[in-house]
Design an enzyme around this catalytic site. Sequence first.
Site, PDB file in Angstrom:
ATOM      1  N   SER A 207       0.831  -1.209   0.000  1.00 41.96           N
ATOM      2  CA  SER A 207       0.000   0.000   0.000  1.00 41.96           C
ATOM      3  C   SER A 207       0.859   1.250   0.000  1.00 41.96           C
ATOM      4  CB  SER A 207      -0.893  -0.006   1.250  1.00 41.96           C
ATOM      5  OG  SER A 207      -1.509   1.247   1.452  1.00 41.96           O
TER       6      SER A 207
ATOM      7  N   TYR B 264      -2.236  -0.187  10.098  1.00 43.52           N
ATOM      8  CA  TYR B 264      -2.420  -0.764   8.765  1.00 43.52           C
ATOM      9  C   TYR B 264      -1.137  -0.633   7.942  1.00 43.52           C
ATOM     10  CZ  TYR B 264      -3.908  -1.162   3.899  1.00 43.52           C
ATOM     11  OH  TYR B 264      -3.988  -1.512   2.566  1.00 43.52           O
TER      12      TYR B 264
END
Length: 353
Positions: free
Chosen positions: A150, A175
């Site tokens: 990501s 995350y």
Amino acid sequence: MSTYCVTGGAGFIGSHLCERLLRLGHRVVCVDNFNDAYDYKIKIKNILNSKGMESTFQSFNKETDLLHLQQAVDGDGYRLVAADIRHADELDGTFAGERIDAVIHLAAMAGVRPSIADPLLYEDVNVRGTLHVLEAMRKHGVRKWLCASSSSVYGNNAQVPFSERDIVDRSISPYAATKKACEVLGHTYYHLHAIDTMMLRFFTVYGERQRPDLAIHKFVRMLDRGEELTVFGDGSSRRDYTYVGDIIDGIVGALHYVEGHENVYEIVNLGTNRTISLLELVRGVEQALGKTARIRRLPNQPGDVARTYADISKAKRLFGYDPRTDFADGLNKFVTWYRGNTNGQALDRRADL
């Protein structure tokens, strides 16, 4: 024909990837646990769409629905496995029953803000679950894989555009930290077990089938209903929005690269090398829907980054990645899908699937 295992294959990006791989003539093993992050019936519809199926059946309960779904979609080069990557025995059984050529690992708990509320769940799924995938590959001799990382790993990186050479040791959300951990684990298994690896840093993917919790889907839904839009900060934050069709092109290109080379460990950005501000996004949604938004402003949220901005020169050099979808065109495609998809709502329990 190759056999590819796609974890998270019933989700937004995963269902598009499965659809593309089937169209290219490959066999797909779709692994998904249909968790409760959002209505599982949305994923059911994703799978039906990815297989080009218009057939319907009555929805009763999750267990029965998934059994009926498997019966409906298995075959013609496709196998659906309802399994959780945290359960090593389920993965082992799946890999034992297939001759898998490569794994595209997309399964994860997604989202910055929810990870702050439940970091242990994110660690369990994203890190331990990824280890289970890698162990299943090692055990069953699968030596090619792609893994979804990501743009969040860059944090509030001061240097733009973001390059794969940048140091990414300053995550600002659980995350992001789990995605960085997956990159490190990927290198470990490449070094120890000769698993050729491509880590794909996705930049704010949007388009048809987008998850209902993501900004574009939420803004379109709320504005279409006449609801007030919530904007965090002053609207100047910027994102490198990447249309899902371009992302799928990038994944397939990366897959061909890994399959065609030995001794591979690479990290690549998949974005557009263009940025859109939050207020520009709101104006784009207004234009696509032909409506004017009422905006409620709130403070910036913990974990949110000021901008994302991809240097995509490495992906272009390695496998010819060339995103071509203009943001306005991609946004219009999403709105068209939204309007034709029960107004973008989760399916009613009594609705046909």
